[in-house]
Design an enzyme around this catalytic site. Structure first.
Site, short mmCIF file in Angstrom:
data_model
loop_
_atom_site.label_atom_id
_atom_site.label_comp_id
_atom_site.label_asym_id
_atom_site.label_seq_id
_atom_site.Cartn_x
_atom_site.Cartn_y
_atom_site.Cartn_z
N TYR A 191 0.84 -1.20 0.00
CA TYR A 191 0.00 0.00 0.00
C TYR A 191 0.88 1.25 0.00
CZ TYR A 191 -3.40 3.44 1.69
OH TYR A 191 -4.20 4.55 1.83
N GLU A 239 9.62 5.46 21.86
CA GLU A 239 8.57 4.54 22.36
C GLU A 239 8.35 3.44 21.35
OE1 GLU A 239 5.14 7.01 22.42
OE2 GLU A 239 5.65 7.93 24.33
N LYS A 246 6.22 1.55 18.64
CA LYS A 246 5.10 1.95 17.78
C LYS A 246 4.07 0.82 17.81
CE LYS A 246 3.78 3.61 13.23
NZ LYS A 246 2.55 2.86 13.25
N ASP A 285 0.94 -1.41 17.03
CA ASP A 285 0.26 -1.72 15.78
C ASP A 285 -1.21 -1.98 16.08
OD1 ASP A 285 -0.07 -2.11 13.15
OD2 ASP A 285 0.93 -4.06 13.05
N GLU A 288 -3.52 4.14 21.64
CA GLU A 288 -3.76 3.07 20.70
C GLU A 288 -4.60 1.98 21.36
OE1 GLU A 288 -2.16 4.06 17.98
OE2 GLU A 288 -1.89 2.32 16.70
N TYR A 326 -3.33 1.87 25.27
CA TYR A 326 -2.08 2.46 25.73
C TYR A 326 -2.08 3.93 25.33
CZ TYR A 326 0.07 -1.84 27.25
OH TYR A 326 0.35 -2.98 27.94
N LYS A 368 10.39 2.20 11.47
CA LYS A 368 9.78 0.87 11.42
C LYS A 368 10.83 -0.24 11.45
CE LYS A 368 5.82 0.56 9.51
NZ LYS A 368 4.56 1.09 9.11
N CYS A 424 -16.52 -26.27 -8.40
CA CYS A 424 -16.25 -26.15 -6.96
C CYS A 424 -15.49 -27.38 -6.49
CB CYS A 424 -17.56 -26.02 -6.20
SG CYS A 424 -17.36 -26.16 -4.42
N CYS A 452 -18.01 -29.49 -4.02
CA CYS A 452 -19.25 -30.14 -4.47
C CYS A 452 -19.32 -30.35 -5.97
CB CYS A 452 -20.46 -29.34 -4.00
SG CYS A 452 -20.65 -27.79 -4.90
N CYS A 487 -18.84 -20.50 -5.81
CA CYS A 487 -19.53 -21.76 -6.07
C CYS A 487 -21.01 -21.44 -6.20
CB CYS A 487 -19.30 -22.74 -4.92
SG CYS A 487 -20.48 -24.10 -4.90
N CYS A 508 -24.05 -26.95 -1.35
CA CYS A 508 -22.61 -27.25 -1.29
C CYS A 508 -22.25 -27.49 0.18
CB CYS A 508 -21.80 -26.10 -1.86
SG CYS A 508 -20.03 -26.23 -1.52
S1 IVH Z 1 2.38 9.67 18.49
C1 IVH Z 1 1.62 13.51 16.10
N1 IVH Z 1 3.21 7.42 19.53
O1 IVH Z 1 1.11 5.44 14.60
C2 IVH Z 1 2.08 12.19 16.56
N2 IVH Z 1 1.78 7.34 17.64
O2 IVH Z 1 1.67 5.98 11.79
C3 IVH Z 1 0.96 11.39 17.08
N3 IVH Z 1 1.21 5.08 16.93
O3 IVH Z 1 -1.51 7.69 14.05
C4 IVH Z 1 1.26 9.98 17.22
N4 IVH Z 1 2.36 4.02 18.45
O4 IVH Z 1 -1.86 5.74 15.68
C5 IVH Z 1 2.48 8.00 18.57
N5 IVH Z 1 3.98 5.49 20.56
C6 IVH Z 1 3.25 6.08 19.61
C7 IVH Z 1 2.53 5.34 18.66
C8 IVH Z 1 1.81 6.01 17.69
C9 IVH Z 1 1.55 3.88 17.41
C10 IVH Z 1 0.36 5.23 15.75
C11 IVH Z 1 -0.62 6.36 15.82
C12 IVH Z 1 -0.35 7.17 14.61
C13 IVH Z 1 0.32 6.20 13.72
C14 IVH Z 1 1.18 6.88 12.70
#
Ligand code: IVH
Length: 679
Positions: free
Chosen positions: A37, A114, A116, A118, A182, A232, A327, A421, A424, A437, A443
């Protein structure tokens, strides 16, 4: 690239990205990986920079988030929720640091690093310390109001804690405070949810983030509550006091301390970094621990620690200049495709799945990868015998990234979907990207999936009818359709393996107990194509019974706000089928009685009206106006037809107004509308 080619490519990319957005955000069912993407989005951004005049007015690069479902009320954020720039390479992080130092005219800058997460970003709004509203990011400016679902998450304080004993500073909680963070589903819970979905014959979520997204946007908060989500926190915005008011934290580190003092979960592995070396060390250590964490993370977020410096650096349209996401590299391995098998789902959809020579991808053995559909297989040209790269991008369902064409053995054949299929033998028909199918519930694969779905939680909720029991009932031909379930006798059940008196009693009781489902759950349980929980809710609310649904024609169905032509078509087809009616009759004969909740009370000055809004409004947004009309008893349609009784037209109204005039419908303006809602 010349201008004409660029125009074509930009149009194509924009359309393609919009479709992926819809699948990702609207349906929680992405068909490409985040990395793929990003490649599309990056190509589009580059082309738009080169040919700014060709940028489409609705280009997907203009928005931060994406399309939203219609079922939740939309609410503006206290301040925009931006995204973060994603970096993969250490050099890009060095450049980021160089830009930051240049912007601040400093030699060294402290960063707060911190994990990140998901998951799904959420805004929580507190008024004088009390949780009043929570929403998804939506398009960054306006999100979906999911307050009720968020209330079920235990790690979201309903009231901000004032000072706890022994804590140095009492964080202020006055005014409007927005807390960002998040919503996540821990790995263990995620596996559990997917197991249940698979047992119920539904498609599992592709990854924990989609599961979290699907869970916070459940229309039924009880489902949200049942799934053990965590929240969190990582950010706060003071709406009225202003970010730099005296009590606001001075650094990101202090902000996390305040969040913790208020009662939020804050990730403890966050670190203060004196400079880039520390940042790289943090990133590496985090990656090493990645698989041991309770939830998925996909990198580190690096933030300038001092909040006044953040302010100095400011933001671009999509992202701040003071923070980036650094990342982790994707988890990719190389293996061989042993076979491509085709699975048949509940709706008859055929899915090609690559059977792989088992390979360890960062700690997890991968032996299968979904190939989604024929178009995907063709695009990647995956063949039996090929050597491929497979990736696990926080996804449980790994995917084939690409074929290593140089290593293709002789004599391979391109893959094509079977004409019949595989379960079936009925003919297969193509519909859009999918092969289906055509045998419907005759089926066995479809019937089994259909029954799993029917009995699942959220549907008829028949406890004790697990996968093994359903299999046996089908094998012994005791059940040929869903109605048969309610015609089972204790004697029938006694013929099942492992069924003694107690289990027979329990199952009979569970069947009995399920005979009064809410109408929307019943409609959902029927497994009508395109009818998920949301659409079932709309149908139930509108028709308030099964009988009126028998009568509903295509036009009437489409007039329901939130129901498009494809859905209307599927619902209409379902209820006009004599076979369906027979099954429904037998369900009712057996005592199944869907329940319709009492109508909300309150004055209904617009009861019976079918309304269309067109053009702009001055005193409120269109969704707000529609909501008010609905709570005053009106039904909202999105197209002008003869059945429409009232059209509200504002400045800029176009073809709908012409059409209304042509049909001689009553047209009023915003002022008259306000008078009429008021009663
Ligand atoms: S700070 C202006 N801290 O990542 C900055 N975002 O790809 C605001 N995310 O939209 C975000 N962990 O949903 C921040 N420790 C973290 C995060 C975090 C995940 C997400 C958040 C953001 C997205 C951006």
């Amino acid at each position: 690239m010349n201008r004409a080619d660029a125009r074509k490519r930009i149009e194509r990319l924009s359309r393609e990205i919009q479709e992926h957005d819809q699948r990702y955000y609207g349906e929680d069912r992405p068909t490409i990986s985040d990395a793929d993407y990003d490649v599309l989005l990056r190509e589009l951004t580059a082309l738009e920079t080169e040919f700014p005049n060709l940028k489409l007015p609705d280009s997907p690069t203009l928005r931060v988030g994406s399309a939203m479902r219609t079922a939740f009320k939309k609410v503006p954020h206290v301040a925009p929720m931006t995204s973060l720039d994603s970096l993969m390479a250490a050099d890009d992080v060095r450049e980021f640091d160089a830009r930051v130092r240049k912007g601040l005219e400093l030699d060294a800058v402290e960063y707060w690093a911190e994990p990140k997460f998901d998951g799904l970003s959420i805004e929580l709004v507190y008024e004088d310390g009390v949780f009043v509203r929570g929403s998804t990011r939506g398009n960054g400016e306006v999100g979906e109001d999911i307050t009720e679902n968020l209330r079920t998450i235990r790690s979201i304080p309903l009231r901000l804690r004032k000072r706890a004993a022994g804590e140095p500073k009492a964080p202020v909680t006055a005014g409007t405070i927005s807390v960002r963070g998040e919503a996540l589903i821990p790995r263990m819970e995620f596996e559990q949810v997917n197991k249940q979905l698979i047992e119920a014959g539904d498609e599992p979520f592709a990854n924990a983030r989609n599961a979290a997204a699907g869970t916070v946007r459940q229309l039924d908060p009880r489902i949200t509550a049942s799934r053990g989500l965590s929240f969190y926190a990582y950010e706060m915005v003071f709406a009225h006091a202003g970010l730099f008011a005296e009590h606001a934290p001075e650094t990101q580190q202090q902000a996390t301390e305040v969040l913790r003092a208020w009662g939020f979960l804050v990730e403890r592995s966050a670190r203060l970094c004196a400079g880039l070396d520390d940042v790289f060390a943090f990133h590496a250590a985090l990656e090493a621990r990645r698989e041991t964490l309770e939830f998925e993370i996909d990198g580190a977020v690096i933030k300038v620690n001092r909040r006044d410096w953040q302010h100095t650096l400011g933001a671009r349209s999509r992202s701040p200049r003071w923070a980036v996401a650094y990342k982790f590299p994707p988890r990719v391995e190389i293996t061989r495709v042993l076979d491509i098998v085709v699975q048949v789902g509940r709706t008859g959809k055929l899915t090609p799945v690559a059977q792989l020579e088992p390979v360890n991808v960062s700690g997890v053995t991968v032996a299968r990868a979904t190939l989604h559909n024929q178009d995907e297989v063709t695009r990647k040209d995956v063949r039996v015998g090929d050597t491929v790269r497979v990736r696990r991008a926080g996804d449980v369902i790994p995917e084939v990234v690409e074929v290593i064409v140089d290593r293709r053995p002789r004599g391979t054949e391109p893959f094509t979907m079977p004409a019949k299929c595989p379960v079936c033998g009925a003919p297969v028909q193509r519909e859009g990207a999918y092969h289906l199918c055509t045998n419907g519930l005759a089926c066995p694969a479809q019937l089994e999936g259909h029954i799993h779905h029917f009995v699942s939680r959220g549907a008829m909720d028949i406890v004790g009818l697990g996968g093994k029991t359903v299999r046996q009932l089908l094998d012994l031909k005791l059940v040929r359709d869903i109605a048969d379930l309610y015609h089972l006798t204790p004697i029938d059940l006694a013929s099942l393996e492992g069924f003694a008196e107690k289990s027979i009693d329990n199952l009979m009781a569970a069947l009995e107990a399920s005979k009064r489902p809410r109408l929307d759950r019943f409609l959902y349980a029927l497994g009508i194509e395109h009818v998920g929980g949301t659409v079932a809710g709309l149908l139930a609310e509108h028709y308030r019974g099964i009988e009126p649904l028998y009568e509903a024609d295509l036009e009437a169905l489409q007039e329901i706000h939130g129901i498009g032509p494809e859905v209307a078509e599927a619902v209409h087809r379902f209820f006009s089928s004599p076979r369906t009616r027979k099954v429904l009759d037998r369900l009712f004969q057996a005592g199944v009685r869907p329940q319709v909740p009492a109508k909300p009370r309150g004055p209904q000055p617009l009861a019976g009206e079918i309304m269309v809004f067109t053009g702009s409004l001055e005193t409120m947004t269109r969704p707000e106006a529609q909501r008010r009309a609905e709570s005053a008893g009106a039904r909202i349609a999105s197209v002008i037809t003869r059945r429409v009784t009232l059209v509200v037209a504002g400045p800029g109204a176009g073809s709908k107004l012409d059409e209304a005039a042509r049909l001689g419908l009553t047209v009023i303006d915003e002022r008259q509308f306000l008078k009429r809602v008021a009663g």
